[in-house]
Scaffold this motif. Structure first.
Motif, PDB file in Angstrom:
ATOM      1  N   ALA A 144      -3.579  -1.621 -20.618  1.00 37.72           N
ATOM      2  CA  ALA A 144      -1.898  -1.976 -20.771  1.00 37.72           C
ATOM      3  C   ALA A 144      -1.415  -2.360 -19.618  1.00 37.72           C
ATOM      4  CB  ALA A 144      -1.436  -0.539 -21.245  1.00 37.72           C
ATOM      5  N   ASP A 145      -2.068  -2.153 -18.378  1.00 42.07           N
ATOM      6  CA  ASP A 145      -1.672  -2.782 -17.170  1.00 42.07           C
ATOM      7  C   ASP A 145      -2.199  -3.858 -16.753  1.00 42.07           C
ATOM      8  OD1 ASP A 145      -0.532  -1.581 -14.428  1.00 42.07           O
ATOM      9  OD2 ASP A 145      -2.395  -2.378 -13.996  1.00 42.07           O
ATOM     10  N   ARG A 146      -1.345  -5.175 -16.534  1.00 46.45           N
ATOM     11  CA  ARG A 146      -2.038  -6.187 -16.412  1.00 46.45           C
ATOM     12  C   ARG A 146      -2.804  -6.479 -15.140  1.00 46.45           C
ATOM     13  NH1 ARG A 146       3.129  -9.529 -13.912  1.00 46.45           N
ATOM     14  NH2 ARG A 146       3.700  -8.135 -12.467  1.00 46.45           N
ATOM     15  N   TYR A 147      -2.610  -5.593 -14.027  1.00 46.09           N
ATOM     16  CA  TYR A 147      -3.571  -5.459 -13.142  1.00 46.09           C
ATOM     17  C   TYR A 147      -4.915  -5.184 -13.555  1.00 46.09           C
ATOM     18  CZ  TYR A 147       0.414  -7.092 -10.186  1.00 46.09           C
ATOM     19  OH  TYR A 147       1.357  -7.639 -10.075  1.00 46.09           O
ATOM     20  N   ARG A 148      -5.072  -3.868 -14.228  1.00 42.86           N
ATOM     21  CA  ARG A 148      -6.128  -3.416 -14.739  1.00 42.86           C
ATOM     22  C   ARG A 148      -7.010  -4.574 -15.604  1.00 42.86           C
ATOM     23  NH1 ARG A 148      -3.698   1.428 -14.928  1.00 42.86           N
ATOM     24  NH2 ARG A 148      -3.345   1.449 -17.079  1.00 42.86           N
ATOM     25  N   ARG A 149      -6.127  -5.241 -16.464  1.00 43.49           N
ATOM     26  CA  ARG A 149      -6.811  -6.257 -17.383  1.00 43.49           C
ATOM     27  C   ARG A 149      -7.358  -7.379 -16.396  1.00 43.49           C
ATOM     28  NH1 ARG A 149      -2.139  -5.677 -20.103  1.00 43.49           N
ATOM     29  NH2 ARG A 149      -1.130  -7.591 -19.199  1.00 43.49           N
ATOM     30  N   ARG A 150      -6.470  -7.780 -15.551  1.00 40.21           N
ATOM     31  CA  ARG A 150      -6.933  -8.796 -14.546  1.00 40.21           C
ATOM     32  C   ARG A 150      -8.310  -8.321 -13.676  1.00 40.21           C
ATOM     33  NH1 ARG A 150      -1.333 -10.973 -12.653  1.00 40.21           N
ATOM     34  NH2 ARG A 150      -0.676 -12.016 -14.557  1.00 40.21           N
ATOM     35  N   LEU A 151      -8.171  -7.065 -13.369  1.00 38.98           N
ATOM     36  CA  LEU A 151      -9.307  -6.475 -12.737  1.00 38.98           C
ATOM     37  C   LEU A 151     -10.744  -6.534 -13.474  1.00 38.98           C
ATOM     38  CD1 LEU A 151     -10.442  -5.000 -10.185  1.00 38.98           C
ATOM     39  CD2 LEU A 151      -9.487  -2.931 -10.870  1.00 38.98           C
ATOM     40  N   ILE A 152     -10.664  -5.975 -14.653  1.00 37.43           N
ATOM     41  CA  ILE A 152     -11.734  -5.902 -15.536  1.00 37.43           C
ATOM     42  C   ILE A 152     -12.303  -7.488 -15.691  1.00 37.43           C
ATOM     43  CG2 ILE A 152     -12.551  -5.397 -17.621  1.00 37.43           C
ATOM     44  CD1 ILE A 152     -10.420  -3.060 -17.885  1.00 37.43           C
ATOM     45  N   GLN A 153     -11.427  -8.328 -15.964  1.00 35.66           N
ATOM     46  CA  GLN A 153     -11.747  -9.927 -16.154  1.00 35.66           C
ATOM     47  C   GLN A 153     -12.672 -10.219 -14.879  1.00 35.66           C
ATOM     48  OE1 GLN A 153     -12.069 -10.741 -19.023  1.00 35.66           O
ATOM     49  NE2 GLN A 153     -10.376 -10.788 -20.132  1.00 35.66           N
ATOM     50  N   GLN A 154     -11.992  -9.971 -13.843  1.00 32.79           N
ATOM     51  CA  GLN A 154     -12.753 -10.351 -12.683  1.00 32.79           C
ATOM     52  C   GLN A 154     -14.170  -9.590 -12.163  1.00 32.79           C
ATOM     53  OE1 GLN A 154     -11.817 -12.329  -9.874  1.00 32.79           O
ATOM     54  NE2 GLN A 154     -10.076 -12.915 -10.416  1.00 32.79           N
ATOM     55  N   LEU A 155     -14.159  -8.458 -12.941  1.00 34.25           N
ATOM     56  CA  LEU A 155     -15.373  -7.771 -12.707  1.00 34.25           C
ATOM     57  C   LEU A 155     -16.500  -8.098 -13.641  1.00 34.25           C
ATOM     58  CD1 LEU A 155     -14.215  -4.289 -11.961  1.00 34.25           C
ATOM     59  CD2 LEU A 155     -15.295  -5.757 -10.150  1.00 34.25           C
ATOM     60  N   ARG A 156     -15.996  -8.574 -14.788  1.00 36.26           N
ATOM     61  CA  ARG A 156     -16.980  -8.914 -16.137  1.00 36.26           C
ATOM     62  C   ARG A 156     -17.562 -10.475 -15.490  1.00 36.26           C
ATOM     63  NH1 ARG A 156     -13.588  -9.491 -21.541  1.00 36.26           N
ATOM     64  NH2 ARG A 156     -15.748  -9.992 -22.279  1.00 36.26           N
ATOM     65  N   HIS A 157     -16.812 -11.212 -14.590  1.00 38.64           N
ATOM     66  CA  HIS A 157     -17.352 -12.564 -14.359  1.00 38.64           C
ATOM     67  C   HIS A 157     -18.244 -12.415 -13.000  1.00 38.64           C
ATOM     68  CE1 HIS A 157     -15.590 -14.276 -17.675  1.00 38.64           C
ATOM     69  NE2 HIS A 157     -14.482 -13.605 -17.459  1.00 38.64           N
TER      70      HIS A 157
END
Length: 112
Positions: A14-27
């Protein structure tokens, strides 16, 4: 997916920073990174967009005190506050939800 599991996953993304953080970590190819590098990449992404709601220091505080502990609590990351090391723990449910959402914007040169 049980209802509570779905609710937990939706709260995480729900939090855009967590979404971006997870995406960064996925890559992240190394499997782990340090919080300073994450802050640099995410802050750099914000500088390239019109979305500049947090300066670098605010982002670092948000990640280290809110987002990373919440992701660690749900088992999506291992976060060692003392060393600053962050390890992503792939979570199929969270990734499926993220993949179904419209992209916030490119992450670290990748289109998500």
């Amino acid at each position: 997916m049980r209802g509570q599991d779905l609710d937990d996953c939706l709260q995480l993304v729900a939090d855009r920073y967590r979404r971006r953080l997870i995406q960064q970590l996925r890559h992240e190819t190394a499997g782990k990174t340090v919080i300073g590098d994450l802050v640099d990449r995410m802050h750099g992404d914000e500088l390239q967009s019109d979305d500049r709601s947090m300066d670098r220091e605010q982002l670092a505080i948000h990640l280290s005190h809110i987002s990373l502990p919440k992701l660690a609590e749900q088992g999506v990351v291992e976060y060692d506050r003392e060393s600053g090391i962050v390890r992503y723990q792939p979570n199929n449910r969270v990734e499926a939800i993220l993949d179904s959402l419209p992209a916030d914007r490119p992450v670290a040169g990748k289109h998500v």
